[in-house]
Write a protein that holds these residues in place. Structure first.
Motif, PDB file in Angstrom:
ATOM      1  N   VAL A 119      -0.266  -2.578 -10.571  1.00  0.00           N
ATOM      2  CA  VAL A 119       0.515  -2.103  -9.428  1.00  0.00           C
ATOM      3  C   VAL A 119      -0.390  -1.957  -8.205  1.00  0.00           C
ATOM      4  N   ALA A 120      -1.580  -1.395  -8.396  1.00  0.00           N
ATOM      5  CA  ALA A 120      -2.518  -1.231  -7.279  1.00  0.00           C
ATOM      6  C   ALA A 120      -2.948  -2.573  -6.699  1.00  0.00           C
TER       7      ALA A 120
ATOM      8  N   ASP B 178       4.744  -6.379  -7.988  1.00  0.00           N
ATOM      9  CA  ASP B 178       6.058  -5.826  -7.638  1.00  0.00           C
ATOM     10  C   ASP B 178       6.842  -5.431  -8.879  1.00  0.00           C
TER      11      ASP B 178
ATOM     12  N   CYS C 121       4.121   3.080 -12.682  1.00  0.00           N
ATOM     13  CA  CYS C 121       4.571   2.044 -11.747  1.00  0.00           C
ATOM     14  C   CYS C 121       4.724   2.581 -10.323  1.00  0.00           C
ATOM     15  N   ARG C 122       4.597   3.883 -10.146  1.00  0.00           N
ATOM     16  CA  ARG C 122       4.763   4.474  -8.817  1.00  0.00           C
ATOM     17  C   ARG C 122       3.549   4.192  -7.939  1.00  0.00           C
ATOM     18  N   ARG C 123       3.834   3.967  -6.653  1.00  0.00           N
ATOM     19  CA  ARG C 123       2.788   3.746  -5.663  1.00  0.00           C
ATOM     20  C   ARG C 123       2.582   5.030  -4.857  1.00  0.00           C
TER      21      ARG C 123
ATOM     22  N   ASP D 246       2.925   5.614  -1.817  1.00  0.00           N
ATOM     23  CA  ASP D 246       3.934   5.862  -0.780  1.00  0.00           C
ATOM     24  C   ASP D 246       5.276   6.303  -1.354  1.00  0.00           C
TER      25      ASP D 246
ATOM     26  N   SER E  14       7.211   4.551  -3.415  1.00  0.00           N
ATOM     27  CA  SER E  14       7.953   3.414  -3.963  1.00  0.00           C
ATOM     28  C   SER E  14       7.402   3.091  -5.353  1.00  0.00           C
ATOM     29  N   ALA E  15       8.025   2.147  -6.025  1.00  0.00           N
ATOM     30  CA  ALA E  15       7.590   1.842  -7.394  1.00  0.00           C
ATOM     31  C   ALA E  15       7.852   0.391  -7.727  1.00  0.00           C
TER      32      ALA E  15
END
Length: 335
Positions: free
Chosen positions: A159-160, A164, A194-196, A198, A200-201
């Motif tokens: 994810v990092a 997507d 999976c979370r970012r 900001d 979002s995920a």
């Protein structure tokens, strides 16, 4: 971890299950689901596989298949160059025909994500908008044999790096041993990974590896369990185990998604993966989706084909259609 997704998944599970999502409660719920009539399921799938589409719909069907493909390379010998070539094909499937749509996503191992993101450039984005997503397999794909800490790190790293979508594998050993609470908790925590920053995920696809689950009843239980735990998609297979995707199994998973939507209003995606190589077979899946959950599911955020060779046959049939050299035998029965 913020815990927001974990609380949400547990609250949803509590509401459906009427109790904490531990082994006992999940067993009582999952084993209380009516058993599958295997003969009936296979007959329904066979019937849908012979449904016709109009001649005028052939081009639409072929283009729709392309737009739903996760173009995949998942080999130990993958290189940045191979991934860049895959991305080039994803963005321009048929260099001789600029009207061909792009595929939905490229699916790679986590360490290849940065190369896919870089190669896509401005074409990287939401496939519902005609762009191309990057999907990464994670959680010790394809076996799932690793500690939870490694699975979470695997997911977070992808994810990092810009993924997507995350395609995770469930612990089939734990599931088959009846450790449903453990499988539930792992999906919940991977979803949180999976979370970012900001808020979002990345979208989470949960791979059941249906070829190892042995029975249709187990496939149905694993589908319900994955949705209860917060999966955005349920996916048949890694493509590394035979049998992979089959029409009866996909129909069964679509029926679970339909029932979940009727009960909760939430739409969950379905991804058959592995073994779908011809346009004729892919059209059978389109018909099955449309007849089971509705044509609204035939969009990238709700249905995908996991494939590495399907695109080539679709492009061939598309070219035949354009030149008038196609054969009716290349398609599902058509009127």
């Amino acid at each position: 971890m913020s815990g927001t997704s974990i609380v949400s998944a547990r609250e949803r599970a509590l509401a459906v299950l009427g109790g904490e999502p531990d082994d006992a409660t999940l067993r009582r719920y999952l084993h209380g689901i009516p058993g599958i009539d295997a003969v009936g399921l296979e007959q329904r799938a066979a019937g849908l596989g012979t449904r016709s589409i109009k001649t005028t719909s052939k081009r639409w069907a072929l283009d729709r298949i392309i737009s739903l493909i996760d173009l995949t390379t998942l080999e130990g010998a993958d290189t940045p160059g191979k991934v860049r070539s895959l991305v080039a094909k994803a963005m321009t499937p048929d260099p001789a025909d600029p009207t061909s749509p792009r595929v939905a996503a490229v699916c790679v191992y986590g360490d290849m994500v940065p190369f896919a993101v870089d190669a896509l450039g401005a074409a990287h984005g939401d496939p519902d908008d005609g762009l191309v997503s990057v999907a990464a397999v994670a959680t010790a794909f394809p076996s799932g044999r690793a500690s939870l800490a490694i699975k979470l790190a695997d997911t977070a790293d992808a994810v990092a790096a810009g993924a997507d979508e995350i395609d995770m594998v469930i612990d089939r050993g734990a599931f088959l041993a009846g450790r449903y609470g453990e499988v539930f908790d792992q999906i919940v925590q991977v979803k949180e990974a999976c979370r970012r920053p900001d808020g979002s995920a990345a979208s989470l696809k949960v791979i059941l590896e249906t070829g190892e689950l042995n029975t249709y009843d187990n496939v149905r239980r694993a589908s319900w369990l994955s949705i209860l735990a917060g999966g955005d998609f349920i996916k048949t297979s890694t493509g590394k185990v035979s049998p992979a995707a089959t029409l009866p199994v996909t129909l069964l998973m679509l029926e679970v998604v339909r029932d979940w939507h009727l009960a909760t209003g939430q739409r969950i995606g379905v991804k058959p993966a592995g073994g779908i190589r011809s346009s004729k077979d892919a059209i059978k899946y389109l018909v099955t989706v449309a007849e089971t959950v509705g044509e609204e599911w035939l969009r990238p955020h709700l249905f995908r084909f996991g494939a590495s060779s399907l695109l080539n046959d679709v492009l061939l049939q598309r070219q035949k259609l354009a030149t008038g050299h196609y054969s009716g035998a290349d398609y599902v029965t058509i009127d």
